[in-house]
Design a protein around this motif. Structure first.
Motif, PDB file in Angstrom:
ATOM      1  N   THR A 196       0.828  -1.192   0.000  1.00 31.18           N
ATOM      2  CA  THR A 196       0.000   0.000   0.000  1.00 31.18           C
ATOM      3  C   THR A 196       0.873   1.256   0.000  1.00 31.18           C
ATOM      4  O   THR A 196       1.817   1.367   0.775  1.00 31.18           O
ATOM      5  CB  THR A 196      -0.924   0.023   1.225  1.00 31.18           C
ATOM      6  N   ASP A 197       0.548   2.180  -0.896  1.00 30.52           N
ATOM      7  CA  ASP A 197       1.291   3.431  -1.006  1.00 30.52           C
ATOM      8  C   ASP A 197       0.507   4.503  -0.260  1.00 30.52           C
ATOM      9  O   ASP A 197      -0.606   4.866  -0.658  1.00 30.52           O
ATOM     10  CB  ASP A 197       1.447   3.796  -2.477  1.00 30.52           C
TER      11      ASP A 197
ATOM     12  N   ILE B 184       0.873   8.389   1.458  1.00 30.79           N
ATOM     13  CA  ILE B 184       1.659   9.615   1.562  1.00 30.79           C
ATOM     14  C   ILE B 184       0.846  10.620   2.370  1.00 30.79           C
ATOM     15  O   ILE B 184      -0.305  10.906   2.028  1.00 30.79           O
ATOM     16  CB  ILE B 184       1.995  10.197   0.182  1.00 30.79           C
TER      17      ILE B 184
ATOM     18  N   GLU C 253      -4.018   7.372   1.144  1.00 34.08           N
ATOM     19  CA  GLU C 253      -3.706   6.135   0.431  1.00 34.08           C
ATOM     20  C   GLU C 253      -3.912   6.319  -1.066  1.00 34.08           C
ATOM     21  O   GLU C 253      -4.950   6.803  -1.509  1.00 34.08           O
ATOM     22  CB  GLU C 253      -4.591   5.000   0.934  1.00 34.08           C
ATOM     23  N   ILE C 254      -2.911   5.944  -1.848  1.00 34.80           N
ATOM     24  CA  ILE C 254      -3.043   5.934  -3.298  1.00 34.80           C
ATOM     25  C   ILE C 254      -3.842   4.691  -3.671  1.00 34.80           C
ATOM     26  O   ILE C 254      -3.443   3.578  -3.325  1.00 34.80           O
ATOM     27  CB  ILE C 254      -1.670   5.900  -3.992  1.00 34.80           C
TER      28      ILE C 254
ATOM     29  N   GLY D 179      -5.131   1.374  -5.086  1.00 39.62           N
ATOM     30  CA  GLY D 179      -4.347   0.312  -5.711  1.00 39.62           C
ATOM     31  C   GLY D 179      -5.090  -0.394  -6.816  1.00 39.62           C
ATOM     32  O   GLY D 179      -5.133  -1.635  -6.837  1.00 39.62           O
TER      33      GLY D 179
ATOM     34  N   THR E 160      -1.021   6.421 -13.813  1.00 38.34           N
ATOM     35  CA  THR E 160       0.317   6.782 -13.347  1.00 38.34           C
ATOM     36  C   THR E 160       1.349   6.538 -14.437  1.00 38.34           C
ATOM     37  O   THR E 160       2.208   7.391 -14.708  1.00 38.34           O
ATOM     38  CB  THR E 160       0.674   5.979 -12.084  1.00 38.34           C
TER      39      THR E 160
ATOM     40  N   ARG F 231       0.255  14.546  -8.916  1.00 33.28           N
ATOM     41  CA  ARG F 231       0.184  13.722  -7.699  1.00 33.28           C
ATOM     42  C   ARG F 231      -0.054  14.599  -6.472  1.00 33.28           C
ATOM     43  O   ARG F 231      -0.832  14.238  -5.585  1.00 33.28           O
ATOM     44  CB  ARG F 231       1.476  12.917  -7.540  1.00 33.28           C
TER      45      ARG F 231
ATOM     46  N   ALA G  31       7.951  13.558  -1.183  1.00 29.30           N
ATOM     47  CA  ALA G  31       7.614  12.495  -2.135  1.00 29.30           C
ATOM     48  C   ALA G  31       7.534  13.024  -3.560  1.00 29.30           C
ATOM     49  O   ALA G  31       7.896  12.323  -4.520  1.00 29.30           O
ATOM     50  CB  ALA G  31       6.294  11.848  -1.736  1.00 29.30           C
TER      51      ALA G  31
END
Length: 212
Positions: free
Chosen positions: A2-3, A5, A9-10, A12, A20, A36, A155
């Motif tokens: 899981t991304d 930042i 959560e981005i 998935g 992307t 982003r 990021a």
């Protein structure tokens, strides 16, 4: 994996991954990182304002919102916002998204530079606009925690954003100046392009082919 930042959560999903990849391959690092950040800022503002945008649709809106600056959708000259909106709508239709989702994303991108209207519309439209305003002109920065801001910029670095972002607008609009009528985009050409002069609404009314 899981991304996440700055607590956001981005999504998935395969569409998010494809969007992307599209941005990485077809646009500049400037636009990629800006897009982003728009998603991240828009998500944080939505959370604070108790809006509940669909994260996947908000991400697609953010990622495609400036694609029209460098990838015109067709040979027809139109506002760059419409180019980006058309790209995103086709992207979603090709992946089987409901028409309602494609149209919501289209509106989010088409209206992202229009003052006053997006905040009255769907959460995805409002949040995209809020994210753009934050990254471009600093709107709402005072409502975002410093540690979140630091994490987002770490990021997705801004670099020499102000100068490079304005230059991207010049490059994307200088060959279609008529498409900037009545928009904030005319501000950029008026400032940077020698000889450009915006046409006002007053002039259009006075010069209309009516006797009075």
């Amino acid at each position: 994996m899981t991304d996440i930042i700055a607590g956001v959560e981005i999504p998935g999903t395969s569409a998010v991954a494809a969007a992307t990849d599209f941005l990485r391959e077809r646009t500049s690092p400037l636009i990629f990182h800006h897009s982003r950040r728009v998603f991240l800022f828009g998500s944080l503002h939505a959370r604070e304002l108790n809006l509940r945008p669909d994260p996947e649709l908000l991400y697609i809106s953010a990622m495609f919102h400036d694609t029209g600056l460098s990838i015109p959708f067709s040979d027809t000259q139109q506002r760059f916002e419409l180019d980006g909106a058309d790209h995103a709508r086709t992207f979603l239709r090709d992946r089987g998204f409901p028409e309602s989702a494609a149209e919501t994303v289209w509106r989010a991108i088409a209206l992202h530079t229009t003052p006053g209207i997006p905040g009255r519309m769907e959460p995805e439209v409002a949040a995209t606009n809020y994210g753009v305003l934050t990254d471009a002109v600093g709107w709402g920065l005072d409502r975002l925690a410093d540690d979140r801001l630091d994490e987002i910029v770490a990021a997705h670095p801004r670099g020499d954003f102000k100068k490079e972002f304005l230059q991207a607008f010049v490059d994307g609009l200088k060959d279609r100046p008529d498409t900037t009528y009545g928009t904030v985009n005319a501000d950029v050409l008026e400032h940077f392009v020698p000889g450009f002069r915006r046409t006002s609404m007053v002039e259009r009314v006075i010069n209309a082919p009516w006797p009075r």
